[in-house]
Design an enzyme around this catalytic site. Structure first.
Site, PDB file in Angstrom:
ATOM      1  N   SER A 142      12.783  32.181  45.848  1.00  0.00           N
ATOM      2  CA  SER A 142      13.431  31.728  47.203  1.00  0.00           C
ATOM      3  C   SER A 142      13.887  32.807  47.824  1.00  0.00           C
ATOM      4  CB  SER A 142      14.366  30.565  47.165  1.00  0.00           C
ATOM      5  OG  SER A 142      14.847  30.299  48.282  1.00  0.00           O
ATOM      6  N   TYR A 155      21.848  27.021  43.464  1.00  0.00           N
ATOM      7  CA  TYR A 155      20.427  27.080  43.591  1.00  0.00           C
ATOM      8  C   TYR A 155      19.993  28.481  43.973  1.00  0.00           C
ATOM      9  CZ  TYR A 155      15.970  26.491  46.187  1.00  0.00           C
ATOM     10  OH  TYR A 155      14.485  26.747  46.595  1.00  0.00           O
TER      11      TYR A 155
HETATM   12  P1  NDP Z   1       8.424  19.746  46.722  1.00  0.00           P
HETATM   13  O1  NDP Z   1       9.624  18.860  46.595  1.00  0.00           O
HETATM   14  O2  NDP Z   1       7.375  19.108  47.820  1.00  0.00           O
HETATM   15  O3  NDP Z   1       7.823  20.150  45.476  1.00  0.00           O
HETATM   16  C1  NDP Z   1       8.532  20.503  44.318  1.00  0.00           C
HETATM   17  C2  NDP Z   1       7.929  20.299  43.204  1.00  0.00           C
HETATM   18  O4  NDP Z   1       8.363  20.238  42.015  1.00  0.00           O
HETATM   19  C3  NDP Z   1       7.205  18.588  42.936  1.00  0.00           C
HETATM   20  O5  NDP Z   1       5.915  18.704  42.781  1.00  0.00           O
HETATM   21  C4  NDP Z   1       8.023  18.174  41.770  1.00  0.00           C
HETATM   22  O6  NDP Z   1       7.062  17.110  41.161  1.00  0.00           O
HETATM   23  C5  NDP Z   1       8.309  19.278  40.986  1.00  0.00           C
HETATM   24  N1  NDP Z   1       9.433  19.052  40.074  1.00  0.00           N
HETATM   25  C6  NDP Z   1      10.786  18.801  40.315  1.00  0.00           C
HETATM   26  N2  NDP Z   1      11.402  18.549  39.241  1.00  0.00           N
HETATM   27  C7  NDP Z   1      10.399  18.649  38.109  1.00  0.00           C
HETATM   28  C8  NDP Z   1      10.377  18.564  36.699  1.00  0.00           C
HETATM   29  N3  NDP Z   1      11.655  18.278  36.022  1.00  0.00           N
HETATM   30  N4  NDP Z   1       9.278  18.666  35.961  1.00  0.00           N
HETATM   31  C9  NDP Z   1       8.115  19.035  36.499  1.00  0.00           C
HETATM   32  N5  NDP Z   1       8.052  19.048  38.098  1.00  0.00           N
HETATM   33  C10 NDP Z   1       9.174  18.971  38.539  1.00  0.00           C
HETATM   34  O7  NDP Z   1       9.184  21.293  47.324  1.00  0.00           O
HETATM   35  P2  NDP Z   1       8.397  22.744  47.508  1.00  0.00           P
HETATM   36  O8  NDP Z   1       7.004  22.673  47.398  1.00  0.00           O
HETATM   37  O9  NDP Z   1       9.082  23.253  48.511  1.00  0.00           O
HETATM   38  O10 NDP Z   1       9.115  23.389  46.150  1.00  0.00           O
HETATM   39  C11 NDP Z   1       8.284  24.298  45.264  1.00  0.00           C
HETATM   40  C12 NDP Z   1       9.057  25.389  44.853  1.00  0.00           C
HETATM   41  O11 NDP Z   1       9.294  26.128  46.007  1.00  0.00           O
HETATM   42  C13 NDP Z   1      10.229  25.152  44.135  1.00  0.00           C
HETATM   43  O12 NDP Z   1      10.375  25.852  43.182  1.00  0.00           O
HETATM   44  C14 NDP Z   1      11.318  25.487  45.424  1.00  0.00           C
HETATM   45  O13 NDP Z   1      12.627  25.762  45.012  1.00  0.00           O
HETATM   46  C15 NDP Z   1      10.486  26.402  46.076  1.00  0.00           C
HETATM   47  N6  NDP Z   1      11.045  26.921  47.488  1.00  0.00           N
HETATM   48  C16 NDP Z   1      10.898  25.846  48.466  1.00  0.00           C
HETATM   49  C17 NDP Z   1      11.198  26.357  49.952  1.00  0.00           C
HETATM   50  C18 NDP Z   1      11.082  25.481  50.801  1.00  0.00           C
HETATM   51  O14 NDP Z   1      11.727  25.779  52.070  1.00  0.00           O
HETATM   52  N7  NDP Z   1      10.368  24.485  50.517  1.00  0.00           N
HETATM   53  C19 NDP Z   1      11.899  27.715  49.892  1.00  0.00           C
HETATM   54  C20 NDP Z   1      12.184  28.585  48.928  1.00  0.00           C
HETATM   55  C21 NDP Z   1      11.600  28.124  47.697  1.00  0.00           C
HETATM   56  P3  NDP Z   1       7.654  15.704  40.505  1.00  0.00           P
HETATM   57  O15 NDP Z   1       8.574  15.193  41.251  1.00  0.00           O
HETATM   58  O16 NDP Z   1       6.310  14.858  40.726  1.00  0.00           O
HETATM   59  O17 NDP Z   1       7.753  15.838  39.178  1.00  0.00           O
END
Ligand code: NDP
Length: 246
Positions: A142, A155
């Protein structure tokens, strides 16, 4: 082996946002994708959509806090498609709160998913990569870990721990077997901030997302770019953020 076609790619956090967009794009470009997350109903829908378009996708229930789930994800990729070329460690959670709130539960939840979850993926994938003589780890980090913002300390720390881990792993793995890529998105329009439980922090983050957030497909394209390089080319770090992000 270069390009994306015929590669086997397992993706954690594939049920929404960046993970889902990445799965769609890679499958469209000929990769076989293994979709991991907890919300398997979403994964089933995505896999069905990919198959309807002629792609290959399977689903695996994964909670990244459980090492055995990552082992199963990797195993299913190998069983279904014969190998694993890329693991995209993308699952992540974010909460915003000043350190002074001393909210240990939230801190631990972020560390469990964002750091331990990535470590569990590495532990599951590396033996397979070594046996194959090749493999690629792509992890979603990130920009929070680059420009540190008050309220995002834990975070950002969890993401920077992963950045450090990647660099160390890269230096330990110069025999040509492993490629590592750390992807640092800025504001991306996903569900990430919708899961924040503090209403004020959630509203503020949602407003910023709506105002300047870029589409998750932008990050998916960056991931595809890293994957499609020839084996002797490693894209180490990529930052993808809105042009107007401060
Ligand atoms: P979303 O919330 O759309 O996606 C997050 C994903 O992580 C979901 O598919 C969720 O699936 C999964 N997840 C969360 N906890 C668990 C767990 N314990 N086990 C398995 N899967 C898990 O957000 P983003 O697409 O934005 O996030 C994707 C990545 O990008 C993350 O690492 C986030 O930190 C990073 N990021 C995002 C930014 C943004 O602005 N959006 C900026 C910088 C980084 P489920 O709940 O079905 O398990």
């Amino acid at each position: 082996m270069s390009g994306i076609e015929s590669k086997v790619v397992a993706i954690t956090g594939a049920s929404s946002g960046i993970g889902a967009a990445t799965a769609r794009l890679l499958a469209e470009r000929g990769a076989s994708v293994v979709l991991g997350a907890r919300r398997t109903d979403r994964l089933d829908d995505l896999a069905a959509e990919i198959r309807e378009r002629g792609g290959q996708a399977i689903v695996c229930a994964v909670d990244v806090t459980r090492p055995e789930d990552l082992e199963r994800l990797v195993q299913q990729a190998v069983e279904a498609f014969g190998r694993l070329d890329v693991l995209v460690g993308n699952a992540g959670v974010a909460t915003i709160a000043p350190v002074a709130d001393l909210d240990l539960d939230r801190w631990n939840a972020m560390i469990d998913v964002n750091l331990r979850g990535v470590l569990h993926g590495i532990a599951a994938a590396l033996p397979v990569f070594r046996a194959q003589g090749r493999g690629h780890l792509v992890t979603t980090v990130s920009t929070s870990g680059i420009k540190i913002v008050p309220g995002q300390a834990v975070y950002a720390a969890s993401k920077n721990a992963v950045r450090t881990l990647h660099e160390a792993l890269r230096q330990e793995s110069t025999d040509g077997t492993l490629r590592t890529t750390a992807i640092s998105p800025g504001f991306v329009r996903t569900e990430l901030v919708d899961h924040m439980d503090d209403p004020a922090a959630r509203a503020e983050a949602q407003q910023a997302m709506a105002r300047i957030g870029i589409a998750p497909e932008a990050v998916a394209r960056a991931i595809a770019f890293a994957i499609e390089q020839p084996d002797d080319v490693e894209i180490g770090d990529l930052t993808i953020r809105p042009t107007v992000q401060g």
